[in-house]
Scaffold this motif. Structure first.
Motif, PDB file in Angstrom:
ATOM      1  N   SER A   1       1.743   0.733  -0.247  1.00 48.00           N
ATOM      2  CA  SER A   1       1.716   2.241   0.900  1.00 48.00           C
ATOM      3  C   SER A   1       1.278   2.544   1.811  1.00 48.00           C
ATOM      4  O   SER A   1       2.106   3.712   2.828  1.00 48.00           O
ATOM      5  N   LEU A   2       1.777   1.114   2.177  1.00 51.50           N
ATOM      6  CA  LEU A   2       1.642   1.016   3.950  1.00 51.50           C
ATOM      7  C   LEU A   2       3.176   0.900   4.959  1.00 51.50           C
ATOM      8  O   LEU A   2       3.936  -0.475   4.175  1.00 51.50           O
ATOM      9  N   GLU A   3       4.085   1.851   4.591  1.00 49.58           N
ATOM     10  CA  GLU A   3       5.390   1.834   4.276  1.00 49.58           C
ATOM     11  C   GLU A   3       6.596   0.948   6.117  1.00 49.58           C
ATOM     12  O   GLU A   3       5.909   1.617   6.821  1.00 49.58           O
ATOM     13  N   GLY A   4       6.794  -0.122   5.242  1.00 49.17           N
ATOM     14  CA  GLY A   4       8.028  -0.654   6.584  1.00 49.17           C
ATOM     15  C   GLY A   4       6.494  -1.240   7.664  1.00 49.17           C
ATOM     16  O   GLY A   4       6.968  -1.881   9.019  1.00 49.17           O
ATOM     17  N   VAL A   5       5.349  -2.184   6.170  1.00 53.36           N
ATOM     18  CA  VAL A   5       4.528  -3.200   6.842  1.00 53.36           C
ATOM     19  C   VAL A   5       4.660  -4.520   6.178  1.00 53.36           C
ATOM     20  O   VAL A   5       4.648  -4.507   4.865  1.00 53.36           O
ATOM     21  N   GLU A   6       5.022  -5.079   6.825  1.00 49.85           N
ATOM     22  CA  GLU A   6       4.123  -6.736   6.339  1.00 49.85           C
ATOM     23  C   GLU A   6       3.418  -7.705   6.357  1.00 49.85           C
ATOM     24  O   GLU A   6       2.447  -8.082   7.534  1.00 49.85           O
ATOM     25  N   VAL A   7       2.562  -7.469   5.153  1.00 52.53           N
ATOM     26  CA  VAL A   7       1.491  -8.053   4.921  1.00 52.53           C
ATOM     27  C   VAL A   7       1.624 -10.221   4.877  1.00 52.53           C
ATOM     28  O   VAL A   7       2.192 -10.157   3.368  1.00 52.53           O
ATOM     29  N   ILE A   8       0.762 -10.404   5.683  1.00 51.20           N
ATOM     30  CA  ILE A   8       1.008 -12.113   5.418  1.00 51.20           C
ATOM     31  C   ILE A   8      -0.932 -12.290   4.926  1.00 51.20           C
ATOM     32  O   ILE A   8      -1.587 -12.328   5.824  1.00 51.20           O
ATOM     33  N   ASP A   9      -0.581 -12.487   3.709  1.00 53.61           N
ATOM     34  CA  ASP A   9      -1.823 -13.205   3.064  1.00 53.61           C
ATOM     35  C   ASP A   9      -1.952 -15.020   2.939  1.00 53.61           C
ATOM     36  O   ASP A   9      -1.562 -15.884   2.507  1.00 53.61           O
ATOM     37  N   LEU A  10      -3.162 -14.968   3.817  1.00 56.00           N
ATOM     38  CA  LEU A  10      -3.456 -16.788   4.542  1.00 56.00           C
ATOM     39  C   LEU A  10      -4.893 -17.344   2.769  1.00 56.00           C
ATOM     40  O   LEU A  10      -5.329 -18.343   3.945  1.00 56.00           O
ATOM     41  N   SER A  11      -4.765 -16.262   2.382  1.00 54.62           N
ATOM     42  CA  SER A  11      -5.963 -17.504   1.772  1.00 54.62           C
ATOM     43  C   SER A  11      -5.881 -18.391   0.964  1.00 54.62           C
ATOM     44  O   SER A  11      -6.529 -19.368   0.951  1.00 54.62           O
TER      45      SER A  11
ATOM     46  N   ASN B   1       5.794  -5.502  -0.295  1.00 50.44           N
ATOM     47  CA  ASN B   1       4.701  -5.659   1.112  1.00 50.44           C
ATOM     48  C   ASN B   1       4.155  -6.948   1.247  1.00 50.44           C
ATOM     49  O   ASN B   1       3.464  -6.834   2.583  1.00 50.44           O
ATOM     50  N   LEU B   2       4.147  -7.315   0.748  1.00 51.01           N
ATOM     51  CA  LEU B   2       2.614  -8.490   0.203  1.00 51.01           C
ATOM     52  C   LEU B   2       3.762  -9.867   0.352  1.00 51.01           C
ATOM     53  O   LEU B   2       3.963 -10.179  -1.092  1.00 51.01           O
TER      54      LEU B   2
END
Length: 327
Positions: free
Chosen positions: A264-274, A319-320
């Motif tokens: 839902s966060l348009e224009g955001v790149e989310v980087i999961d470090l898990s 985005n993920l």
């Protein structure tokens, strides 16, 4: 506190440490917190010089530890006073080809600890000569979270002013921005103020590391923030214990936690470090202790690469992305 500034840009670039802006109160060498304290104060600027001493731990101990034990302990050797203008001028000389990064810290950070950790982050991400640390008056006390929140909110206008000053100095899209934990919240709030005061401003990358911010509040501010920055990157991790506690205290999910509706966060790149090894007891300091994160920040901030161009990235969904360990 020494008052001498670097003799040249070359000296500033070679000196281990960081330039800073701070709205902490100035203290004396005899105070518990030398240089700068935990109270609010007028804007000051200067350079924090860092030295080191070796722990001398056996290699078998460091290899067996469940989290990262650094081979060296950093210490603040000196803090040299300057003016905001002189700090900016030196930063112009040491970052002629790349946009500098304005970074602010999180909760539970006194001035000396902040100098050390900002120096490590700068070196992990290969940002020497292109890094400016903004220090707000965190108490450096684990039990004073709500007090730190108040001091963060008090500091937001000064952080917004620093963003304006850097944009005027380095030009449109000429400055990148980053905040860790509670400082990520402060950076987002400062950018909201910047957007309201000057909606036509254009800044570079925005990086939020383990941001301790209500996910839904960030989503509501995003339509104002997104147009004034070139890109937004948010780093999240499943094993982040302070953010899990913050979510419990506040009653709402934190932006830096996994499991949010990031599509839902348009224009955001989310980087999961898990998937990365947890190298700190809290899982909250990966920008300091994980070289993989430093390498990714280097590719993002110095080389301008998007997630699909960076090393060890796995596309997960809208985005993920997941950052995988280096083999």
């Amino acid at each position: 506190m020494s008052i001498s500034a670097p003799a040249s840009a070359q000296q500033a670039e070679q000196q281990r440490g960081i330039p800073f802006l701070t709205v902490r109160n100035e203290t004396s060498a005899n105070d518990r917190d030398p240089y700068f304290g935990k109270e609010r104060g007028p804007l000051k600027a200067g350079w924090c010089d860092i030295g080191e001493r070796w722990l001398g731990l056996p290699e078998t101990v460091t290899e067996a530890a469940p989290f990262h034990i650094p081979e060296e302990i950093l210490r603040v050797d000196d803090v040299r006073s300057g003016t905001p203008d002189s700090v900016m001028e030196t930063l112009q000389e040491t970052s002629p080809d790349n946009a500098p990064l304005l970074y602010t810290h999180g909760f539970y950070i006194d001035f000396e600890k902040g100098c050390r950790r900002a120096t490590i982050m700068q070196e992990n991400a290969k940002l020497q000569g292109r890094f400016l640390w903004f220090s707000w008056p965190s108490d450096g006390d684990l039990l004073n979270y709500t007090h730190d929140e108040s001091d963060l909110y008090w500091s937001v206008p000064d952080l917004a002013d620093a963003i304006f000053e850097m944009e005027e100095t380095f030009g449109p899209q000429g400055v990148n921005l980053a905040g860790h934990s509670l400082g990520g919240r402060g950076m987002a709030l400062a950018l909201n103020e910047v957007a309201l005061r000057k909606p036509d401003i254009r800044l570079g990358e925005l990086v939020l590391l383990a941001p301790d911010m209500d996910f839904e509040i960030f989503a509501r501010l995003l339509p104002r923030i997104r147009p004034i920055v070139s890109d937004i990157t948010v780093y999240v991790a499943k094993a982040d214990r302070p953010l899990a506690l913050s979510a419990t205290v506040h009653g709402y999910a934190r932006l830096g936690e996994t499991g949010n509706d990031v599509a839902s966060l348009e224009g955001v790149e989310v980087i999961d470090l898990s998937e990365l090894p947890v190298r700190s007891p809290t899982g909250h300091l990966y920008h300091v202790y994980n070289q993989e994160v430093g390498d990714d920040l280097n590719q993002l901030l110095n080389e301008g690469k998007r997630p699909h161009e960076r090393s060890n990235m796995l596309y997960v969904g809208d985005n993920l992305w997941s950052l995988l360990p280096t083999e």
